[in-house]
Write a protein that holds these residues in place. Structure first.
Motif, PDB file in Angstrom:
ATOM      1  N   LEU A   1      12.662  31.410   4.932  1.00  0.00           N
ATOM      2  CA  LEU A   1      11.502  31.024   5.738  1.00  0.00           C
ATOM      3  C   LEU A   1      10.774  29.816   5.170  1.00  0.00           C
ATOM      4  CD1 LEU A   1      10.102  34.515   6.741  1.00  0.00           C
ATOM      5  CD2 LEU A   1      10.962  32.743   8.291  1.00  0.00           C
ATOM      6  N   SER A   2      11.010  29.514   3.902  1.00  0.00           N
ATOM      7  CA  SER A   2      10.355  28.341   3.319  1.00  0.00           C
ATOM      8  C   SER A   2      11.014  27.050   3.808  1.00  0.00           C
ATOM      9  CB  SER A   2      10.373  28.415   1.797  1.00  0.00           C
ATOM     10  OG  SER A   2      11.681  28.224   1.300  1.00  0.00           O
ATOM     11  N   THR A   3      12.228  27.157   4.361  1.00  0.00           N
ATOM     12  CA  THR A   3      12.945  25.957   4.804  1.00  0.00           C
ATOM     13  C   THR A   3      13.371  26.010   6.270  1.00  0.00           C
ATOM     14  OG1 THR A   3      15.047  26.896   4.077  1.00  0.00           O
ATOM     15  CG2 THR A   3      13.863  25.523   2.490  1.00  0.00           C
ATOM     16  N   SER A   4      13.010  27.083   6.985  1.00  0.00           N
ATOM     17  CA  SER A   4      13.430  27.189   8.391  1.00  0.00           C
ATOM     18  C   SER A   4      12.301  27.772   9.227  1.00  0.00           C
ATOM     19  CB  SER A   4      14.683  28.065   8.508  1.00  0.00           C
ATOM     20  OG  SER A   4      14.409  29.359   8.009  1.00  0.00           O
ATOM     21  N   GLN A   5      12.406  27.591  10.519  1.00  0.00           N
ATOM     22  CA  GLN A   5      11.395  28.083  11.454  1.00  0.00           C
ATOM     23  C   GLN A   5      12.063  28.910  12.556  1.00  0.00           C
ATOM     24  OE1 GLN A   5       7.975  27.715  11.549  1.00  0.00           O
ATOM     25  NE2 GLN A   5       8.095  26.827   9.521  1.00  0.00           N
ATOM     26  N   PRO A   6      12.468  30.147  12.260  1.00  0.00           N
ATOM     27  CA  PRO A   6      13.100  30.952  13.308  1.00  0.00           C
ATOM     28  C   PRO A   6      12.091  31.328  14.400  1.00  0.00           C
ATOM     29  CG  PRO A   6      12.722  32.283  11.352  1.00  0.00           C
ATOM     30  CD  PRO A   6      12.349  30.875  11.001  1.00  0.00           C
ATOM     31  N   ASP A   7      12.608  31.706  15.543  1.00  0.00           N
ATOM     32  CA  ASP A   7      11.776  32.151  16.665  1.00  0.00           C
ATOM     33  C   ASP A   7      11.489  33.644  16.568  1.00  0.00           C
ATOM     34  OD1 ASP A   7      11.853  29.601  18.328  1.00  0.00           O
ATOM     35  OD2 ASP A   7      13.977  29.983  17.951  1.00  0.00           O
ATOM     36  N   LEU A   8      12.353  34.347  15.850  1.00  0.00           N
ATOM     37  CA  LEU A   8      12.265  35.803  15.759  1.00  0.00           C
ATOM     38  C   LEU A   8      12.865  36.241  14.434  1.00  0.00           C
ATOM     39  CD1 LEU A   8      12.059  38.736  17.047  1.00  0.00           C
ATOM     40  CD2 LEU A   8      14.288  38.287  18.064  1.00  0.00           C
ATOM     41  N   ALA A   9      12.237  37.229  13.803  1.00  0.00           N
ATOM     42  CA  ALA A   9      12.813  37.843  12.607  1.00  0.00           C
ATOM     43  C   ALA A   9      13.009  39.329  12.896  1.00  0.00           C
ATOM     44  CB  ALA A   9      11.908  37.650  11.397  1.00  0.00           C
ATOM     45  N   VAL A  10      14.223  39.821  12.643  1.00  0.00           N
ATOM     46  CA  VAL A  10      14.559  41.226  12.827  1.00  0.00           C
ATOM     47  C   VAL A  10      14.727  41.830  11.442  1.00  0.00           C
ATOM     48  CG1 VAL A  10      16.181  42.859  13.855  1.00  0.00           C
ATOM     49  CG2 VAL A  10      15.709  40.683  15.019  1.00  0.00           C
ATOM     50  N   LEU A  11      13.865  42.793  11.120  1.00  0.00           N
ATOM     51  CA  LEU A  11      13.780  43.333   9.766  1.00  0.00           C
ATOM     52  C   LEU A  11      14.234  44.782   9.720  1.00  0.00           C
ATOM     53  CD1 LEU A  11      10.098  42.143   9.114  1.00  0.00           C
ATOM     54  CD2 LEU A  11      12.203  40.814   8.827  1.00  0.00           C
ATOM     55  N   ASP A  12      14.978  45.122   8.682  1.00  0.00           N
ATOM     56  CA  ASP A  12      15.288  46.519   8.387  1.00  0.00           C
ATOM     57  C   ASP A  12      14.095  47.075   7.613  1.00  0.00           C
ATOM     58  OD1 ASP A  12      16.750  48.904   8.092  1.00  0.00           O
ATOM     59  OD2 ASP A  12      17.652  48.232   6.221  1.00  0.00           O
TER      60      ASP A  12
ATOM     61  N   ASN B   1      17.898  40.728   1.681  1.00  0.00           N
ATOM     62  CA  ASN B   1      16.697  41.395   1.149  1.00  0.00           C
ATOM     63  C   ASN B   1      15.477  40.546   1.472  1.00  0.00           C
ATOM     64  OD1 ASN B   1      16.321  39.389  -0.971  1.00  0.00           O
ATOM     65  ND2 ASN B   1      18.053  40.378  -1.999  1.00  0.00           N
ATOM     66  N   GLY B   2      14.307  41.105   1.164  1.00  0.00           N
ATOM     67  CA  GLY B   2      13.064  40.421   1.484  1.00  0.00           C
ATOM     68  C   GLY B   2      12.877  39.103   0.763  1.00  0.00           C
ATOM     69  N   GLU B   3      13.268  39.071  -0.511  1.00  0.00           N
ATOM     70  CA  GLU B   3      13.120  37.836  -1.284  1.00  0.00           C
ATOM     71  C   GLU B   3      13.948  36.713  -0.663  1.00  0.00           C
ATOM     72  OE1 GLU B   3      13.803  40.830  -2.640  1.00  0.00           O
ATOM     73  OE2 GLU B   3      12.120  41.217  -3.988  1.00  0.00           O
ATOM     74  N   ALA B   4      15.191  37.022  -0.288  1.00  0.00           N
ATOM     75  CA  ALA B   4      16.050  36.012   0.338  1.00  0.00           C
ATOM     76  C   ALA B   4      15.470  35.570   1.682  1.00  0.00           C
ATOM     77  CB  ALA B   4      17.466  36.561   0.510  1.00  0.00           C
ATOM     78  N   ALA B   5      14.867  36.508   2.414  1.00  0.00           N
ATOM     79  CA  ALA B   5      14.261  36.176   3.704  1.00  0.00           C
ATOM     80  C   ALA B   5      13.098  35.195   3.510  1.00  0.00           C
ATOM     81  CB  ALA B   5      13.779  37.439   4.406  1.00  0.00           C
ATOM     82  N   LEU B   6      12.255  35.468   2.523  1.00  0.00           N
ATOM     83  CA  LEU B   6      11.115  34.580   2.270  1.00  0.00           C
ATOM     84  C   LEU B   6      11.594  33.196   1.850  1.00  0.00           C
ATOM     85  CD1 LEU B   6       8.766  37.106   0.463  1.00  0.00           C
ATOM     86  CD2 LEU B   6       8.481  36.166   2.772  1.00  0.00           C
TER      87      LEU B   6
ATOM     88  N   ASP C   1       6.451  45.651   4.256  1.00  0.00           N
ATOM     89  CA  ASP C   1       5.814  44.784   3.255  1.00  0.00           C
ATOM     90  C   ASP C   1       6.232  43.327   3.490  1.00  0.00           C
ATOM     91  OD1 ASP C   1       4.550  46.954   2.138  1.00  0.00           O
ATOM     92  OD2 ASP C   1       5.972  47.173   0.483  1.00  0.00           O
ATOM     93  N   LEU C   2       7.488  43.134   3.846  1.00  0.00           N
ATOM     94  CA  LEU C   2       7.976  41.794   4.183  1.00  0.00           C
ATOM     95  C   LEU C   2       7.239  41.266   5.414  1.00  0.00           C
ATOM     96  CD1 LEU C   2       9.924  39.424   3.836  1.00  0.00           C
ATOM     97  CD2 LEU C   2      11.626  40.740   5.126  1.00  0.00           C
ATOM     98  N   ALA C   3       7.056  42.121   6.423  1.00  0.00           N
ATOM     99  CA  ALA C   3       6.329  41.703   7.628  1.00  0.00           C
ATOM    100  C   ALA C   3       4.926  41.228   7.272  1.00  0.00           C
ATOM    101  CB  ALA C   3       6.278  42.851   8.636  1.00  0.00           C
ATOM    102  N   GLU C   4       4.242  41.924   6.357  1.00  0.00           N
ATOM    103  CA  GLU C   4       2.902  41.505   5.921  1.00  0.00           C
ATOM    104  C   GLU C   4       2.939  40.123   5.287  1.00  0.00           C
ATOM    105  OE1 GLU C   4       0.860  44.211   3.332  1.00  0.00           O
ATOM    106  OE2 GLU C   4       0.647  45.715   4.916  1.00  0.00           O
ATOM    107  N   LYS C   5       3.936  39.891   4.435  1.00  0.00           N
ATOM    108  CA  LYS C   5       4.060  38.592   3.763  1.00  0.00           C
ATOM    109  C   LYS C   5       4.358  37.494   4.788  1.00  0.00           C
ATOM    110  CE  LYS C   5       5.711  40.492  -0.636  1.00  0.00           C
ATOM    111  NZ  LYS C   5       4.678  40.044  -1.541  1.00  0.00           N
ATOM    112  N   ILE C   6       5.227  37.787   5.761  1.00  0.00           N
ATOM    113  CA  ILE C   6       5.565  36.800   6.784  1.00  0.00           C
ATOM    114  C   ILE C   6       4.347  36.495   7.649  1.00  0.00           C
ATOM    115  CG2 ILE C   6       6.933  36.401   8.878  1.00  0.00           C
ATOM    116  CD1 ILE C   6       9.217  38.001   7.506  1.00  0.00           C
ATOM    117  N   ARG C   7       3.577  37.520   8.002  1.00  0.00           N
ATOM    118  CA  ARG C   7       2.366  37.320   8.807  1.00  0.00           C
ATOM    119  C   ARG C   7       1.418  36.337   8.114  1.00  0.00           C
ATOM    120  NH1 ARG C   7       3.801  37.844  13.043  1.00  0.00           N
ATOM    121  NH2 ARG C   7       3.931  39.729  14.262  1.00  0.00           N
ATOM    122  N   ALA C   8       1.340  36.413   6.779  1.00  0.00           N
ATOM    123  CA  ALA C   8       0.430  35.542   6.034  1.00  0.00           C
ATOM    124  C   ALA C   8       0.870  34.080   6.085  1.00  0.00           C
ATOM    125  CB  ALA C   8       0.334  36.012   4.586  1.00  0.00           C
TER     126      ALA C   8
END
Length: 121
Positions: free
Chosen positions: A46-57, A38-43, A67-74
């Motif tokens: 992301l607080s502890t890793s630096q992936p090159d790509l995120a693939v979102l459902d 889920n989005g919360e787990a993804a965020l 909404d997750l993409a917006e949060k990640i963009r920030a």
């Protein structure tokens, strides 16, 4: 050969994540895959890793894919984002494009995963 990359897979369907991961590993055995249900787990990841790509459902409980993409963009403005979804409404495609998120249509298969992996090159 492209350098090793890390991909974050975010999908509430464990079966979809497993299928996606399996196809990705068959095409690029050197990948490191991080998975979130889920989005919360993804965020959190992301607080502890630096992936090159995120693939979102798109359709997930809690935070939707866009909404997750917006949060990640920030917080990770340079992270490449892909939306892999069966939800193909034009409004979703437009919003994805506005966020700089590449849109990919399910079902998950080798061709679509190959196209997503090209975002790493």
């Amino acid at each position: 050969m492209p350098s090793p990359a890390t991909i974050l897979l975010v999908d509430d369907s464990r079966a979809s994540r497993m299928l996606c991961a399996s196809v990705m590993r068959s095409l690029r055995p050197d990948l490191t895959l991080l998975e979130a249900g889920n989005g919360e787990a993804a965020l959190e990841l992301l607080s502890t890793s630096q992936p090159d790509l995120a693939v979102l459902d798109m359709n997930m409980p809690g935070i939707s894919g866009l909404d997750l993409a917006e949060k990640i963009r920030a917080t990770h403005p340079g992270l490449t984002l892909a939306l892999l979804t069966a939800n193909v409404q034009e409004s979703i495609q437009r919003r994805a494009a506005g966020l700089g998120v590449r849109f990919f249509r399910k079902p998950i298969g080798e061709a679509v995963i190959s196209d997503i992996l090209q975002l790493l090159d």
